[in-house]
Design a protein around this motif. Structure first.
Motif, short mmCIF file in Angstrom:
data_model
loop_
_atom_site.label_atom_id
_atom_site.label_comp_id
_atom_site.label_asym_id
_atom_site.label_seq_id
_atom_site.Cartn_x
_atom_site.Cartn_y
_atom_site.Cartn_z
N ALA A 1 0.82 -1.21 0.00
CA ALA A 1 0.00 0.00 0.00
C ALA A 1 0.86 1.27 0.00
N PHE A 2 1.88 1.32 0.86
CA PHE A 2 2.71 2.51 0.92
C PHE A 2 3.57 2.66 -0.33
N ALA A 3 4.03 1.55 -0.90
CA ALA A 3 4.78 1.63 -2.15
C ALA A 3 3.88 2.16 -3.27
N GLY A 4 2.65 1.67 -3.34
CA GLY A 4 1.71 2.16 -4.34
C GLY A 4 1.38 3.63 -4.14
N ALA A 5 1.22 4.03 -2.89
CA ALA A 5 0.93 5.44 -2.60
C ALA A 5 2.11 6.33 -2.99
N SER A 6 3.32 5.87 -2.72
CA SER A 6 4.51 6.63 -3.10
C SER A 6 4.58 6.81 -4.61
N ILE A 7 4.27 5.75 -5.34
CA ILE A 7 4.26 5.84 -6.81
C ILE A 7 3.18 6.82 -7.27
N GLY A 8 1.98 6.69 -6.71
CA GLY A 8 0.87 7.55 -7.11
C GLY A 8 1.15 9.02 -6.87
N VAL A 9 1.72 9.34 -5.74
CA VAL A 9 2.01 10.74 -5.43
C VAL A 9 3.10 11.27 -6.36
N MET A 10 4.15 10.47 -6.59
CA MET A 10 5.24 10.94 -7.45
C MET A 10 4.77 11.11 -8.89
N VAL A 11 3.96 10.19 -9.39
CA VAL A 11 3.47 10.30 -10.77
C VAL A 11 2.57 11.51 -10.94
N SER A 12 1.85 11.89 -9.88
CA SER A 12 0.96 13.05 -9.98
C SER A 12 1.72 14.38 -9.90
N ALA A 13 3.00 14.35 -9.53
CA ALA A 13 3.80 15.58 -9.45
C ALA A 13 4.32 15.94 -10.84
N LEU A 14 4.35 17.22 -11.13
CA LEU A 14 4.84 17.68 -12.43
C LEU A 14 6.36 17.60 -12.50
#
Length: 145
Positions: A22-35
């Motif tokens: 879950a935390f790995a997925g959240a880390s990916i999601g937040v980074m991908v959403s950053a410009l």
């Protein structure tokens, strides 16, 4: 065999693996959403590392579910990805600190999502803490064999 909290095939082990995923997925999601994250190698390395961690943890969680359903003992050595996760989190944290504090990159270019970079790094470190806990449990189990 003595049951250790967080060992494979137990409910606590399943919770650890679920937390890692879950935390790995959240880390990916937040980074991908950053410009602009793809312009920096450390952040790309973080995404790759967390992607590998999420897949690995998901696989281990599935194995834990199988062991719980069939009441099997899984006290065997399992490879861990703790070093890779820690290296990616540290390199990304270094770049985030460089941007925020050392060169004031975030102030000069407000269109970049520096707060998302930082949040992704924090989530990566939380992922690593779950992986480190799993690693310690596995080392404890190997020592007790």
């Amino acid at each position: 065999m003595k049951e250790v909290v967080g060992s494979p095939g137990t409910w606590s082990g399943l919770l650890l693996r679920t937390g890692q995923c879950a935390f790995a997925g959240a880390s990916i999601g937040v980074m991908v959403s950053a410009l602009g994250f793809s312009n920096y190698t450390a952040f790309c390395y973080l995404i790759a590392s967390m992607g590998l961690q999420a897949l690995w943890s998901f696989g281990l969680a599935c194995l834990d579910v199988y062991a719980l359903k069939t009441k099997r003992d899984l006290h065997n050595p399992v490879l861990v990805t703790a070093t890779l996760s820690f290296a990616a989190a540290c390199s990304s944290a270094g770049v985030a600190v460089l941007f925020e504090r050392d060169v004031q990159f975030c102030r000069m270019y407000p269109q970049f999502s520096c707060s998302r970079y930082e949040l992704s790094v924090v989530l990566a470190f939380m992922t690593w803490s779950f992986v480190a806990t799993s690693s310690l449990v596995m080392f404890w189990l190997m020592a007790s064999l």
